[in-house]
Write a protein that holds these residues in place. Structure first.
Motif, PDB file in Angstrom:
ATOM      1  N   VAL A  10      -2.786  -9.519  -2.453  1.00 17.75           N
ATOM      2  CA  VAL A  10      -2.309  -8.375  -1.677  1.00 17.75           C
ATOM      3  C   VAL A  10      -0.863  -8.043  -2.043  1.00 17.75           C
ATOM      4  N   LYS A  11      -0.023  -9.058  -2.094  1.00 18.57           N
ATOM      5  CA  LYS A  11       1.391  -8.842  -2.421  1.00 18.57           C
ATOM      6  C   LYS A  11       1.544  -8.230  -3.811  1.00 18.57           C
ATOM      7  N   ARG A  12       0.778  -8.741  -4.779  1.00 16.94           N
ATOM      8  CA  ARG A  12       0.876  -8.234  -6.141  1.00 16.94           C
ATOM      9  C   ARG A  12       0.440  -6.773  -6.215  1.00 16.94           C
ATOM     10  N   ARG A  13      -0.649  -6.453  -5.533  1.00 21.72           N
ATOM     11  CA  ARG A  13      -1.152  -5.079  -5.585  1.00 21.72           C
ATOM     12  C   ARG A  13      -0.220  -4.109  -4.864  1.00 21.72           C
ATOM     13  N   ILE A  14       0.373  -4.535  -3.762  1.00 19.37           N
ATOM     14  CA  ILE A  14       1.316  -3.667  -3.052  1.00 19.37           C
ATOM     15  C   ILE A  14       2.539  -3.411  -3.915  1.00 19.37           C
ATOM     16  N   ARG A  15       3.006  -4.431  -4.611  1.00 16.80           N
ATOM     17  CA  ARG A  15       4.175  -4.252  -5.484  1.00 16.80           C
ATOM     18  C   ARG A  15       3.867  -3.317  -6.649  1.00 16.80           C
ATOM     19  N   LYS A  16       2.631  -3.232  -7.055  1.00 13.71           N
ATOM     20  CA  LYS A  16       2.251  -2.290  -8.110  1.00 13.71           C
ATOM     21  C   LYS A  16       2.128  -0.864  -7.581  1.00 13.71           C
ATOM     22  N   GLY A  17       2.081  -0.721  -6.258  1.00 16.34           N
ATOM     23  CA  GLY A  17       1.979   0.599  -5.644  1.00 16.34           C
ATOM     24  C   GLY A  17       0.631   0.830  -4.990  1.00 16.34           C
ATOM     25  N   ILE A  18       0.664   1.272  -3.741  1.00 17.88           N
ATOM     26  CA  ILE A  18      -0.567   1.582  -3.015  1.00 17.88           C
ATOM     27  C   ILE A  18      -1.084   2.941  -3.489  1.00 17.88           C
ATOM     28  N   PRO A  19      -2.380   3.088  -3.755  1.00 19.20           N
ATOM     29  CA  PRO A  19      -2.907   4.409  -4.143  1.00 19.20           C
ATOM     30  C   PRO A  19      -2.545   5.458  -3.101  1.00 19.20           C
ATOM     31  N   ASP A  20      -2.100   6.607  -3.561  1.00 21.13           N
ATOM     32  CA  ASP A  20      -1.576   7.611  -2.644  1.00 21.13           C
ATOM     33  C   ASP A  20      -2.615   8.064  -1.625  1.00 21.13           C
ATOM     34  N   CYS A  21      -3.871   8.112  -2.023  1.00 24.40           N
ATOM     35  CA  CYS A  21      -4.916   8.575  -1.102  1.00 24.40           C
ATOM     36  C   CYS A  21      -5.179   7.577   0.025  1.00 24.40           C
ATOM     37  N   LEU A  22      -4.737   6.327  -0.140  1.00 27.48           N
ATOM     38  CA  LEU A  22      -4.942   5.295   0.881  1.00 27.48           C
ATOM     39  C   LEU A  22      -3.632   4.871   1.539  1.00 27.48           C
TER      40      LEU A  22
END
Length: 340
Positions: A71-83
């Motif tokens: 979760v931390k890694r994916r959030i640091r890469k950026g949350i998809p704008d639609c979500l």
């Protein structure tokens, strides 16, 4: 108490049609559309996120417990704008506040009055003036922003309303409803998950002063040569960094960068604000140490475009260690309080 009518307004002139970027801001420059390969990567990323959060966020807490590092890694890469709007509510704790307080927002907006109403009205047009949602005078965007800020000024009369709060509320309204934005604002200022932010907006801005003092110490620890130069030129963080903390970089930073910072801020807390600020100074270190006072002030308030690239700046920010200093400060504060 007499019911206050919110929705009666005199429509202002519609803004003339102009080209906008993908976030709804008037375009300052022409951006090349994403190629097919990038679009495909984004679609795969969205599918991963949808699987992770579940329908309406139903699987989120379970996934966070099972795979926090993912979760931390994916959030640091950026949350998809639609979500982004949904995920922000999940990671901030605001969704739980909303569910525990049915009808409260409507009560605050419709039936309560605030001493800050005129101040809020005065500042409305200054919040994201180049965004299509907020451009129309008395339009839906400005009304929503007024309602959220007025509701919070009633909900927490000790804080009331401070101008910088408009940028927080405005940013949230671009990704969620009025009520959702209000409860996320409450979650931030009252500290539903991380340290409360309300001290940033109380009389005298006490938390701003503390954060600027901490930032100065961290800057001198990580960049002693620059710290010495700032001392010689009598530069202190209040001259350039106050808005970084008060608006969490949403005031004057490129919107795409501000969003990436907010993704991490909502999940990891205020330390990302310190890290990004330090990364900006580190990125321009060799130039800043050569500048005299006047040029320093201009440079610290106007970073070049290459410094504002999230894929360059944020990895640099993540690599800066600030935890040990915060632990030391906490220990000192505990010792001080033990003698009071």
């Amino acid at each position: 108490m007499e019911k206050k009518i919110i929705d009666d307004y005199e429509p202002g002139p519609l803004p003339s049609p102009r080209k906008m970027d993908r976030f709804g801001f008037l375009k300052q420059e022409i951006n090349n559309p994403p190629d097919g390969l990038a679009k495909g990567r984004e679609e795969r990323r969205v599918r991963k996120w949808r699987k992770m959060i579940g329908v309406g966020g139903s699987d989120w807490k379970h996934y966070v417990r099972r795979k926090p590092h993912v979760v931390k890694r994916r959030i640091r890469k950026g949350i998809p704008d639609c979500l982004r709007g949904l995920v922000w509510q999940l990671i901030s704790g605001s969704r739980d506040l909303l569910l525990m307080n049915p009808g409260v927002y409507e009560q605050l907006v419709i039936y309560e009055t605030s001493a800050s109403e005129l101040d809020i009205i005065r500042d409305i047009s200054r919040t994201f003036p180049s965004h299509v949602f907020f451009q129309q005078r008395h339009g839906p965007g400005q009304r929503s922003l007024y309602n959220v800020l007025k509701a919070y000024s009633v909900y927490d009369r000790d804080v009331g309303y401070v101008q910088g709060m408009g940028f927080l509320a405005g940013l949230l309204l671009l990704y969620m409803s009025e009520e959702d934005a209000f409860w996320l604002l409450v979650a931030l200022l009252k500290g539903a998950v991380h340290a409360p932010m309300e001290g940033l907006y109380q009389v005298g801005l006490p938390l701003v002063q503390q954060y600027l003092c901490l930032f100065d110490r961290l800057m001198k620890e990580h960049m002693p040569k620059l710290g010495e130069h700032f001392t010689q030129e009598m530069i202190n963080p209040s001259m350039y960094a106050s808005q970084w903390f008060i608006t969490v970089f949403s005031y004057s930073f490129p919107f795409h960068l501000a969003l990436r910072i907010w993704d991490v801020f909502l999940y990891e807390g205020v330390k990302i604000v310190f890290k990004v600020g330090l990364a900006l100074l580190k990125y321009r270190h060799d130039d800043l140490v050569k500048l005299p006072f006047e040029k320093l002030i201009h440079a610290l308030r106007n970073f070049p475009d290459d410094a504002m690239d999230p894929d360059t700046l944020l990895p640099m920010a993540y690599s800066i260690k600030v935890l040990s200093f915060f632990v030391w400060v906490a220990c000192v504060l505990r010792k001080i309080l033990s003698f009071i």
